[in-house]
Motif scaffolding. Structure first.
Motif, PDB file in Angstrom:
ATOM      1  N   VAL A  77       0.833  -1.200   0.000  1.00 17.38           N
ATOM      2  CA  VAL A  77       0.000   0.000   0.000  1.00 17.38           C
ATOM      3  C   VAL A  77       0.871   1.255   0.000  1.00 17.38           C
ATOM      4  N   MET A  78       2.038   1.169   0.637  1.00 14.85           N
ATOM      5  CA  MET A  78       2.936   2.328   0.711  1.00 14.85           C
ATOM      6  C   MET A  78       3.824   2.469  -0.521  1.00 14.85           C
ATOM      7  N   THR A  79       4.205   1.360  -1.136  1.00 12.48           N
ATOM      8  CA  THR A  79       5.215   1.425  -2.203  1.00 12.48           C
ATOM      9  C   THR A  79       4.654   1.404  -3.619  1.00 12.48           C
ATOM     10  N   PHE A  80       3.571   0.687  -3.849  1.00 11.79           N
ATOM     11  CA  PHE A  80       3.016   0.657  -5.210  1.00 11.79           C
ATOM     12  C   PHE A  80       2.617   2.059  -5.706  1.00 11.79           C
ATOM     13  N   PRO A  81       2.080   2.948  -4.844  1.00 11.82           N
ATOM     14  CA  PRO A  81       1.781   4.298  -5.343  1.00 11.82           C
ATOM     15  C   PRO A  81       3.014   5.039  -5.853  1.00 11.82           C
ATOM     16  N   VAL A  82       4.180   4.764  -5.276  1.00 11.57           N
ATOM     17  CA  VAL A  82       5.408   5.400  -5.759  1.00 11.57           C
ATOM     18  C   VAL A  82       5.696   4.957  -7.190  1.00 11.57           C
ATOM     19  N   VAL A  83       5.497   3.671  -7.457  1.00  2.78           N
ATOM     20  CA  VAL A  83       5.730   3.146  -8.800  1.00  2.78           C
ATOM     21  C   VAL A  83       4.704   3.712  -9.777  1.00  2.78           C
ATOM     22  N   ILE A  84       3.447   3.794  -9.334  1.00  4.68           N
ATOM     23  CA  ILE A  84       2.406   4.383 -10.183  1.00  4.68           C
ATOM     24  C   ILE A  84       2.743   5.836 -10.505  1.00  4.68           C
ATOM     25  N   ALA A  85       3.186   6.577  -9.493  1.00  4.95           N
ATOM     26  CA  ALA A  85       3.540   7.986  -9.702  1.00  4.95           C
ATOM     27  C   ALA A  85       4.708   8.116 -10.677  1.00  4.95           C
ATOM     28  N   THR A  86       5.641   7.182 -10.621  1.00  6.76           N
ATOM     29  CA  THR A  86       6.769   7.199 -11.556  1.00  6.76           C
ATOM     30  C   THR A  86       6.271   7.053 -12.990  1.00  6.76           C
ATOM     31  N   GLY A  87       5.409   6.068 -13.222  1.00  9.74           N
ATOM     32  CA  GLY A  87       4.867   5.881 -14.559  1.00  9.74           C
ATOM     33  C   GLY A  87       4.055   7.070 -15.025  1.00  9.74           C
ATOM     34  N   ALA A  88       3.256   7.631 -14.122  1.00 11.08           N
ATOM     35  CA  ALA A  88       2.442   8.790 -14.484  1.00 11.08           C
ATOM     36  C   ALA A  88       3.319   9.989 -14.832  1.00 11.08           C
ATOM     37  N   ALA A  89       4.407  10.162 -14.082  1.00  7.72           N
ATOM     38  CA  ALA A  89       5.328  11.270 -14.359  1.00  7.72           C
ATOM     39  C   ALA A  89       5.965  11.107 -15.741  1.00  7.72           C
ATOM     40  N   LEU A  90       6.335   9.871 -16.083  1.00  5.51           N
ATOM     41  CA  LEU A  90       6.920   9.635 -17.406  1.00  5.51           C
ATOM     42  C   LEU A  90       5.910   9.912 -18.512  1.00  5.51           C
ATOM     43  N   LEU A  91       4.656   9.512 -18.280  1.00  8.81           N
ATOM     44  CA  LEU A  91       3.620   9.794 -19.278  1.00  8.81           C
ATOM     45  C   LEU A  91       3.416  11.288 -19.463  1.00  8.81           C
ATOM     46  N   ALA A  92       3.642  12.057 -18.396  1.00  6.95           N
ATOM     47  CA  ALA A  92       3.493  13.508 -18.473  1.00  6.95           C
ATOM     48  C   ALA A  92       4.725  14.186 -19.061  1.00  6.95           C
ATOM     49  N   GLY A  93       5.770  13.406 -19.340  1.00  3.59           N
ATOM     50  CA  GLY A  93       6.975  13.972 -19.937  1.00  3.59           C
ATOM     51  C   GLY A  93       8.092  14.248 -18.967  1.00  3.59           C
ATOM     52  N   ALA A  94       7.991  13.736 -17.741  1.00  4.33           N
ATOM     53  CA  ALA A  94       9.041  13.994 -16.756  1.00  4.33           C
ATOM     54  C   ALA A  94      10.328  13.292 -17.129  1.00  4.33           C
ATOM     55  N   ARG A  95      11.450  13.914 -16.791  1.00  4.60           N
ATOM     56  CA  ARG A  95      12.774  13.340 -16.988  1.00  4.60           C
ATOM     57  C   ARG A  95      13.362  13.160 -15.597  1.00  4.60           C
ATOM     58  N   LEU A  96      13.492  11.904 -15.180  1.00  3.91           N
ATOM     59  CA  LEU A  96      13.853  11.612 -13.799  1.00  3.91           C
ATOM     60  C   LEU A  96      15.366  11.451 -13.645  1.00  3.91           C
ATOM     61  N   ALA A  97      15.850  11.874 -12.487  1.00  3.94           N
ATOM     62  CA  ALA A  97      17.290  11.856 -12.232  1.00  3.94           C
ATOM     63  C   ALA A  97      17.822  10.438 -12.094  1.00  3.94           C
ATOM     64  N   ARG A  98      19.106  10.302 -12.314  1.00  9.94           N
ATOM     65  CA  ARG A  98      19.770   9.008 -12.223  1.00  9.94           C
ATOM     66  C   ARG A  98      19.581   8.397 -10.836  1.00  9.94           C
ATOM     67  N   TRP A  99      19.718   9.227  -9.801  1.00  9.93           N
ATOM     68  CA  TRP A  99      19.592   8.697  -8.438  1.00  9.93           C
ATOM     69  C   TRP A  99      18.197   8.130  -8.200  1.00  9.93           C
ATOM     70  N   TYR A 100      17.187   8.715  -8.864  1.00 10.60           N
ATOM     71  CA  TYR A 100      15.824   8.216  -8.696  1.00 10.60           C
ATOM     72  C   TYR A 100      15.700   6.816  -9.283  1.00 10.60           C
ATOM     73  N   TRP A 101      16.263   6.623 -10.473  1.00 16.96           N
ATOM     74  CA  TRP A 101      16.208   5.310 -11.105  1.00 16.96           C
ATOM     75  C   TRP A 101      16.968   4.273 -10.294  1.00 16.96           C
ATOM     76  N   LEU A 102      18.087   4.656  -9.695  1.00 21.38           N
ATOM     77  CA  LEU A 102      18.835   3.732  -8.850  1.00 21.38           C
ATOM     78  C   LEU A 102      18.019   3.368  -7.611  1.00 21.38           C
ATOM     79  N   GLY A 103      17.306   4.358  -7.061  1.00 23.17           N
ATOM     80  CA  GLY A 103      16.446   4.079  -5.915  1.00 23.17           C
ATOM     81  C   GLY A 103      15.302   3.155  -6.287  1.00 23.17           C
ATOM     82  N   LEU A 104      14.698   3.393  -7.458  1.00 22.89           N
ATOM     83  CA  LEU A 104      13.618   2.519  -7.923  1.00 22.89           C
ATOM     84  C   LEU A 104      14.141   1.106  -8.164  1.00 22.89           C
ATOM     85  N   GLN A 105      15.352   1.009  -8.714  1.00 23.06           N
ATOM     86  CA  GLN A 105      15.943  -0.304  -8.933  1.00 23.06           C
ATOM     87  C   GLN A 105      16.152  -1.050  -7.614  1.00 23.06           C
TER      88      GLN A 105
END
Length: 222
Positions: free
Chosen positions: A98-126
């Motif tokens: 319940v706490m972590t899946f929304p973070v993943v959803i927000a990541t996908g939504a941000a990409l759909l909106a055109g966001a460019r995410l930092a390297r550290w964010y991708w490492l954290g998601l990994q």
């Protein structure tokens, strides 16, 4: 999974520092496919985790309550929910979803909106998806060989976590290295080319383990 998830969104916006969060007005078709897959998988996982949390709270309030996912001695959430493994960190495991899946959803939504995410964010998601896939496999082993029961809603979480791990790992292996010919980048392209067989084999191994463990029960159903 036949979705092509090549994600070239990181390099699309010129003049934006790699470690800054920016906007790319032209996300590629492949980056959109990646984002849609991430949102879809994480949404299903969130729904399953939320329902599990509600069912667990109902069971706490009334020990005689029979969860909606309890069908027989093997497919039963009750045995799983009341086991020590169901609260590894002192609270019900579904709360982690319940706490972590929304973070993943927000990541996908941000990409759909055109966001460019930092390297550290991708490492954290990994790191997050890697811990998640290790955790669910510990739960799979516990369910099969310690608890001796399967929780259908838990299996939904297992089923979405595995492809999430594969597509995020593939994307990061390909795009995070600065050298496109590095072993990591080549490994990412290999995973990209064999993504579907990898997922099919992975699921077959899990299904096979379930079938073998409870074979004596399954044959009584026929």
């Amino acid at each position: 999974m036949a979705i092509d998830v090549n994600d070239d969104v990181d390099g699309a916006a010129e003049g934006v520092d790699e470690d800054e969060l920016g906007l790319d007005a032209r996300p590629t078709r492949d980056s959109r496919a990646f984002a849609v897959a991430v949102v879809a998988l994480a949404s299903v996982g969130l729904l399953a985790a939320f329902v599990l949390t509600i069912e667990r709270l109902a069971l706490i309030a009334d020990p005689s309550y029979v969860p909606s996912c309890s069908f027989n001695p093997i497919l039963t959430c009750t045995s799983v929910m009341t086991s020590p493994q169901a609260a590894l960190f002192g609270f019900p495991n579904p709360l982690i979803g319940v706490m972590t899946f929304p973070v993943v959803i927000a990541t996908g939504a941000a990409l759909l909106a055109g966001a460019r995410l930092a390297r550290w964010y991708w490492l954290g998601l990994q790191a997050g998806v890697t811990l998640a896939v290790v955790f669910i496999h510990w739960l799979i082993v516990s369910s099969l060989y310690s608890i001796g029961a399967l929780c259908p809603y838990c299996m939904v979480v297992w089923a979405v976590t595995i492809p999430l791990f594969v597509i995020v790992t593939e994307r990061n292996l390909r795009l995070l290295p600065s050298d496109v010919d590095s072993p990591w980048a080549r490994a990412g392209r290999w995973v990209q080319g064999y993504r579907t067989p990898i997922l099919v084999l992975w699921f077959l191994l899990v299904i096979g383990a379930i079938a073998v463990r409870f074979w004596d029960f399954w044959i009584t159903l026929f």
